[in-house]
Design an enzyme around this catalytic site. Structure first.
Site, PDB file in Angstrom:
ATOM      1  N   CYS A 132       0.808  -1.226   0.000  1.00 49.23           N
ATOM      2  CA  CYS A 132       0.000   0.000   0.000  1.00 49.23           C
ATOM      3  C   CYS A 132       0.837   1.271   0.000  1.00 49.23           C
ATOM      4  CB  CYS A 132      -0.999  -0.003   1.153  1.00 49.23           C
ATOM      5  SG  CYS A 132      -0.311  -0.320   2.782  1.00 49.23           S
ATOM      6  N   CYS A 183      -1.334   3.531   2.061  1.00 44.08           N
ATOM      7  CA  CYS A 183      -0.813   3.707   3.415  1.00 44.08           C
ATOM      8  C   CYS A 183       0.616   4.228   3.326  1.00 44.08           C
ATOM      9  CB  CYS A 183      -0.839   2.381   4.172  1.00 44.08           C
ATOM     10  SG  CYS A 183       0.396   1.213   3.586  1.00 44.08           S
TER      11      CYS A 183
END
Ligand code: N1C
Length: 253
Positions: free
Chosen positions: A77, A158
């Site tokens: 991510c 992320c």
């Protein structure tokens, strides 16, 4: 290519689209998954349920929820790359730099990039012409797909995320873009720690432009770090200079 030619020729002879939407989807999906025919058929089935048999301006974002659950994002991510008005350039970049993933570098984006599709009430077919365009209605099958997939793609991000924007525009950050409406506002601390703006150098804007420094910055969670770097278009495009294309502190983890 041979398959396509044979398909199209037979299709013309039989007056039936033998190489239609489903064939294109399956070919791309099987290529991406290295031959997972069964998996691809299942994905196609879930995808079709979003719009088949429905009026073509009546497909909300939520119609694609089951698809998003069936095909979760699997890339690391913190390698997420967003873009706006830099489509060709960003893909030129990600095709050489396997450390970045745009939505088109994921299975769903890869299968559907540049395609058009819609359904019709009372029909179980997928149509590829006579479908509403992006501006024709908000709830078109294509627009809802990109909006929904982009939201899911941003939810997956992320750590460090990046976005490639276009410095030859007055407003590289366009508040009406998919990036602004469905991605930027989903980048939240502490899950996301930093947003790198990669501004492709151009005539109209640089990192000091209020459009970036103020508008984009204010639209981003204030707890998420923000940095902006200008890069030269030709450096980005040239494989030889790839390592110099992005400053060292800019490298995606
Ligand atoms: O409206 P945009 O750019 O800001 O959308 C780009 C943004 C990216 O970060 C992607 O993650 O939103 C996602 N995205 C796509 O991946 C995508 N692929 C193809 C959004 N739109 C996408 N398309 C088509 O490009 C779509 O049909 C729409 O019309 C354009 C949006 O491009 P943009 O305005 O340059």
């Amino acid at each position: 290519a041979v398959t396509i030619i044979v398909g199209v020729t037979l299709g013309v002879v039989l007056n039936q689209p033998l190489w239609g939407f489903r064939e294109e989807f399956m070919e791309r999906c099987e290529e991406f998954t290295e031959g997972n025919k069964t998996g691809c058929e299942q994905i196609l089935g879930v995808f079709e349920q979003a719009y088949v048999g429905k009026p073509s301006c009546d497909v909300p974002l939520s119609a694609y929820d089951p698809l998003m659950t069936t095909v979760p994002f699997t890339h690391s991510c913190n390698k997420t790359m967003f873009w706006s008005e830099t489509k060709d350039l960003v893909h030129e970049y990600t095709s050489r730099n396997k450390d970045c993933f745009t939505l088109e570098n994921t299975l769903l984006g890869y299968c559907l990039d540049d395609l058009t599709w819609c359904g019709k009430e009372g029909s179980d077919e997928t149509f590829t012409s006579g479908c509403p365009g992006w501006e024709d209605c908000v709830n078109s099958p294509v627009r809802s797909f990109w909006n929904r997939a982009s939201a899911g793609f941003a939810d997956h991000a992320c750590g460090v995320a990046s976005v490639m924007l276009n410095g030859s525009l007055e407003k590289p950050f366009d508040p009406t873009s998919v990036f602004a409406e469905f991605e930027l506002n989903r980048l939240r601390a502490p899950k996301v720690t930093r947003l790198n703006v990669i501004l492709v150098a151009g005539e109209r804007s640089d990192c000091n432009s209020p459009n970036l420094k103020t508008d984009l910055r204010n639209a981003l969670d204030s707890r998420v770090q923000y940095i902006c770097k200008e890069v030269q278009n030709d450096l980005l495009l040239c494989h030889t200079y790839r390592k110099q294309a992005l400053p060292r502190d800019f490298m995606i983890v």
